[in-house]
Design an enzyme around this catalytic site. Structure first.
Site: not given
Ligand code: TRP
Length: 327
Positions: A115, A196, A199
């Site tokens: 992240k 993967k 969205k």
């Protein structure tokens, strides 16, 4: 006899897509319906503060995620479904656990490292202590079983570590938590089938549970396959995987055989797959549409979930405050 306690959480990241569904929600529903566990499912809105969503987006997505979990089969009569921030004891326990967790343990966390790269301009302290809040989520309810995918295993190991550090320092109180590792079919993006399904790449990459049949068909039409005859395409493998999950066994066998023979027609595969997915989620779309119109019911479900979870959380915190000596 009391049942083992199962806890899992999902971020309010907007409309669920078939990757989230196969990765978590489908399995939650199965575990709930097995009747073997006392289940807690939480929409972890405080975790989402570590990301970049705006307040408006967050507000809308929290409720929408609750609605979609209900539409997908989470039953508030069987499970405790609640929004994390409605039970403020989560953050209180997280503080106590923060004070037991060595920095070095959090520095090892791969999700934190990932992240930090993804949102390099917003590496906040919450992102760093995110796993500790997750530990608090589970232990607040004495969770013994946590169904997650492989990417969360490291965080659940931390649950066990923190429980042990707490028990050693303040007395035996928290259980040893186990991962219920779910075999998760790795659903890939329709347009970039080596990555993967997510969205963040854009609408064309994902199929949402709420997508109307025409939209599913259109997205699949544009899905990357391979030129006819080419072997081992990740795009085709992804579509076949989806057919296996959402289609009939007969269709799956037929198209996999055709793929091996080299006689597969991608247009046909996409059409059959689109129909299969649309049918699979027909009931979901109906329930979701009804709940979107029924604020009263959704609010009541969230309130009763918060009350059920809150009763347990209060008991835990009463005890923990005494154990650590602030009472
Ligand atoms: N971190 C989890 C994820 O990204 C979500 C989560 C928060 C969770 N708290 C949890 C999962 C507790 C299991 C148990 O998917």
């Amino acid at each position: 006899m009391s049942k083992p306690i199962l806890f899992s959480g999902i971020q309010p990241t907007g409309n669920l897509h078939i990757g989230n569904y196969l990765g978590a929600v489908k399995n939650w529903v199965t575990l709930q319906n097995s009747g073997e566990y006392d289940c807690f499912f939480s929409v972890v809105d405080y975790h989402s503060l570590t990301g970049n969503m705006t307040a408006e987006e967050r507000r809308e997505q929290i409720t929408r995620t609750v609605i979609e979990l209900l539409a997908a089969g989470i039953d508030p009569e069987k499970s405790t479904l609640f929004v994390q921030s409605h039970v403020p004891e989560h953050t209180e326990l997280a503080w106590i656990f923060n004070s037991l967790t060595p920095m070095a343990e959090l520095e090892r966390m791969t999700q934190y490292k990932d992240k930090s790269t993804q949102q390099a301009k917003n590496i906040n302290a919450g992102l760093f202590t995110y796993p500790v809040l997750q530990v608090a989520d589970v232990l607040l309810y004495h969770g013994t079983h946590v169904p997650v995918g492989e990417d969360q295993v490291q965080h659940i190991e931390l649950v066990r570590d923190v429980a042990r550090w707490f028990n050693n320092r303040y007395g035996n109180y928290f259980p040893e938590t186990e991962v219920l590792l779910t075999h998760i079919p790795r659903v890939k993006s329709l347009l970039e089938p080596t990555k993967k399904m997510s969205k963040s790449k854009g609408q064309g990459h994902v199929i949402e549970l709420a997508d109307e049949p025409e939209s599913i068909a259109n997205k699949l039409k544009k899905a990357v396959t391979a030129s006819e005859g080419e072997e081992g395409s990740p795009g085709v493998a992804n579509l076949l995987l989806l057919l296996k999950e959402f289609g009939s066994a007969g269709d799956y066998t037929k198209f996999s055989a055709a793929e091996k023979e080299g006689s597969i027609r991608y247009g046909d595969l996409k059409q059959v797959l689109a129909e299969s997915i649309a049918t699979y989620f027909a009931d979901f779309r109906k329930k979701r549409a009804a709940l979107l119109q029924d604020n009263t019911t959704v609010t009541a479900i969230m309130e009763s979930g918060a009350k059920k979870a809150g009763d347990v959380a209060k008991e835990t915190m009463d005890r923990v405050r005494k154990m650590v000596g602030v009472r």
